[in-house]
Design a protein around this motif. Sequence first.
Motif, PDB file in Angstrom:
ATOM      1  N   GLU A  30       0.835  -1.210   0.000  1.00 27.81           N
ATOM      2  CA  GLU A  30       0.000   0.000   0.000  1.00 27.81           C
ATOM      3  C   GLU A  30       0.866   1.255   0.000  1.00 27.81           C
ATOM      4  O   GLU A  30       0.566   2.233  -0.683  1.00 27.81           O
ATOM      5  CB  GLU A  30      -0.930  -0.001   1.214  1.00 27.81           C
ATOM      6  N   GLU A  31       1.959   1.229   0.776  1.00 31.99           N
ATOM      7  CA  GLU A  31       2.848   2.385   0.797  1.00 31.99           C
ATOM      8  C   GLU A  31       3.529   2.566  -0.560  1.00 31.99           C
ATOM      9  O   GLU A  31       3.680   3.693  -1.045  1.00 31.99           O
ATOM     10  CB  GLU A  31       3.895   2.254   1.903  1.00 31.99           C
ATOM     11  N   LEU A  32       3.916   1.460  -1.190  1.00 31.43           N
ATOM     12  CA  LEU A  32       4.473   1.557  -2.541  1.00 31.43           C
ATOM     13  C   LEU A  32       3.446   2.166  -3.500  1.00 31.43           C
ATOM     14  O   LEU A  32       3.801   2.957  -4.375  1.00 31.43           O
ATOM     15  CB  LEU A  32       4.921   0.183  -3.038  1.00 31.43           C
ATOM     16  N   GLY A  33       2.186   1.803  -3.331  1.00 32.70           N
ATOM     17  CA  GLY A  33       1.134   2.368  -4.167  1.00 32.70           C
ATOM     18  C   GLY A  33       1.001   3.873  -3.981  1.00 32.70           C
ATOM     19  O   GLY A  33       0.767   4.618  -4.940  1.00 32.70           O
ATOM     20  N   ARG A  34       1.160   4.338  -2.729  1.00 34.32           N
ATOM     21  CA  ARG A  34       1.115   5.790  -2.485  1.00 34.32           C
ATOM     22  C   ARG A  34       2.296   6.487  -3.171  1.00 34.32           C
ATOM     23  O   ARG A  34       2.156   7.575  -3.719  1.00 34.32           O
ATOM     24  CB  ARG A  34       1.099   6.070  -0.991  1.00 34.32           C
ATOM     25  N   HIS A  35       3.478   5.838  -3.159  1.00 36.29           N
ATOM     26  CA  HIS A  35       4.640   6.416  -3.841  1.00 36.29           C
ATOM     27  C   HIS A  35       4.431   6.412  -5.354  1.00 36.29           C
ATOM     28  O   HIS A  35       4.856   7.355  -6.038  1.00 36.29           O
ATOM     29  CB  HIS A  35       5.908   5.654  -3.467  1.00 36.29           C
ATOM     30  N   THR A  37       1.523   6.670  -6.862  1.00 34.20           N
ATOM     31  CA  THR A  37       0.547   7.731  -7.106  1.00 34.20           C
ATOM     32  C   THR A  37       1.203   9.112  -7.023  1.00 34.20           C
ATOM     33  O   THR A  37       0.849  10.012  -7.777  1.00 34.20           O
ATOM     34  CB  THR A  37      -0.603   7.645  -6.082  1.00 34.20           C
ATOM     35  N   ALA A  38       2.166   9.255  -6.112  1.00 38.22           N
ATOM     36  CA  ALA A  38       2.851  10.535  -5.953  1.00 38.22           C
ATOM     37  C   ALA A  38       3.876  10.778  -7.061  1.00 38.22           C
ATOM     38  O   ALA A  38       4.438  11.865  -7.150  1.00 38.22           O
ATOM     39  CB  ALA A  38       3.539  10.592  -4.588  1.00 38.22           C
ATOM     40  N   GLY A  39       4.159   9.774  -7.900  1.00 37.51           N
ATOM     41  CA  GLY A  39       5.089   9.938  -9.009  1.00 37.51           C
ATOM     42  C   GLY A  39       6.525   9.603  -8.660  1.00 37.51           C
ATOM     43  O   GLY A  39       7.430   9.880  -9.451  1.00 37.51           O
ATOM     44  N   ARG A  40       6.783   9.012  -7.519  1.00 38.03           N
ATOM     45  CA  ARG A  40       8.147   8.663  -7.129  1.00 38.03           C
ATOM     46  C   ARG A  40       8.614   7.359  -7.778  1.00 38.03           C
ATOM     47  O   ARG A  40       9.804   7.087  -7.804  1.00 38.03           O
ATOM     48  CB  ARG A  40       8.248   8.537  -5.613  1.00 38.03           C
ATOM     49  N   LEU A  41       7.682   6.552  -8.241  1.00 37.88           N
ATOM     50  CA  LEU A  41       8.007   5.268  -8.864  1.00 37.88           C
ATOM     51  C   LEU A  41       7.323   5.185 -10.223  1.00 37.88           C
ATOM     52  O   LEU A  41       6.215   5.701 -10.408  1.00 37.88           O
ATOM     53  CB  LEU A  41       7.515   4.099  -8.003  1.00 37.88           C
ATOM     54  N   THR A  42       7.969   4.482 -11.147  1.00 38.85           N
ATOM     55  CA  THR A  42       7.314   4.173 -12.410  1.00 38.85           C
ATOM     56  C   THR A  42       6.538   2.862 -12.228  1.00 38.85           C
ATOM     57  O   THR A  42       6.725   2.161 -11.227  1.00 38.85           O
ATOM     58  CB  THR A  42       8.353   3.997 -13.546  1.00 38.85           C
ATOM     59  N   ILE A  43       5.733   2.538 -13.194  1.00 35.58           N
ATOM     60  CA  ILE A  43       4.960   1.292 -13.113  1.00 35.58           C
ATOM     61  C   ILE A  43       5.909   0.092 -13.054  1.00 35.58           C
ATOM     62  O   ILE A  43       5.697  -0.848 -12.281  1.00 35.58           O
ATOM     63  CB  ILE A  43       4.009   1.156 -14.326  1.00 35.58           C
ATOM     64  N   GLY A  44       6.966   0.124 -13.849  1.00 35.92           N
ATOM     65  CA  GLY A  44       7.928  -0.977 -13.854  1.00 35.92           C
ATOM     66  C   GLY A  44       8.616  -1.141 -12.501  1.00 35.92           C
ATOM     67  O   GLY A  44       8.770  -2.264 -12.003  1.00 35.92           O
ATOM     68  N   GLU A  45       9.030  -0.007 -11.897  1.00 30.89           N
ATOM     69  CA  GLU A  45       9.673  -0.074 -10.579  1.00 30.89           C
ATOM     70  C   GLU A  45       8.693  -0.583  -9.530  1.00 30.89           C
ATOM     71  O   GLU A  45       9.046  -1.383  -8.665  1.00 30.89           O
ATOM     72  CB  GLU A  45      10.177   1.317 -10.166  1.00 30.89           C
ATOM     73  N   PHE A  46       7.455  -0.114  -9.622  1.00 30.13           N
ATOM     74  CA  PHE A  46       6.423  -0.554  -8.679  1.00 30.13           C
ATOM     75  C   PHE A  46       6.241  -2.070  -8.775  1.00 30.13           C
ATOM     76  O   PHE A  46       6.241  -2.768  -7.757  1.00 30.13           O
ATOM     77  CB  PHE A  46       5.110   0.181  -8.969  1.00 30.13           C
ATOM     78  N   ASP A  47       6.090  -2.586  -9.996  1.00 32.33           N
ATOM     79  CA  ASP A  47       5.901  -4.029 -10.184  1.00 32.33           C
ATOM     80  C   ASP A  47       7.083  -4.816  -9.631  1.00 32.33           C
ATOM     81  O   ASP A  47       6.905  -5.848  -8.966  1.00 32.33           O
ATOM     82  CB  ASP A  47       5.697  -4.359 -11.670  1.00 32.33           C
ATOM     83  N   GLU A  48       8.288  -4.344  -9.916  1.00 32.33           N
ATOM     84  CA  GLU A  48       9.482  -5.038  -9.446  1.00 32.33           C
ATOM     85  C   GLU A  48       9.532  -5.059  -7.920  1.00 32.33           C
ATOM     86  O   GLU A  48       9.819  -6.094  -7.305  1.00 32.33           O
ATOM     87  CB  GLU A  48      10.733  -4.330  -9.995  1.00 32.33           C
TER      88      GLU A  48
END
Length: 171
Positions: A30-35, A37-48
Amino acid sequence: MRACAVDTTGPGIATSPLRVSDVERETIVEELGRHLTAGRLTIGEFDERVARVYRAVTQDDAGAVLADLPSTLVPTPSPPAGKPFPRLRLPLHQRIEWGAWTTVGSINLVVWALVSLGTASSIYFWPIWVVVPWGIVLAVRTALGVEGGPGRRSVPGGRENNGPAGPTCLQ
């Protein structure tokens, strides 16, 4: 034999790494999801990172995906503006009773209006004898929480007080 990690904060104190729980994994995701949404992560980084969290065995492994991100505070929901008091909701059986009262009362009013129009005169307003007494009974039952026959009254928590729990013996 169990492997232990050495704590570098104390001289020679060995501690075992704690295993991560499913709830802790979900909190990190959930915290990764907030990051994201805030633009700190790309979709690829989020998935990884999510994949690494779900593969993690220890809390340290799971928490490592957040090491280069600032901590986020979980927003607390604010009460909706314009509604200072929560809306009270009637139990289902009382909503059915009020619905029946409204339907029957409306039918009686329509019949009275049609008869008055058909005779071209205002006849005695007889629906009052159907609508008012029934409405008073329903209003009192709703206000007092009376649910049914004698000795039955609603109890906080949605249970009913139906008298003694076991069988009653007459002597």
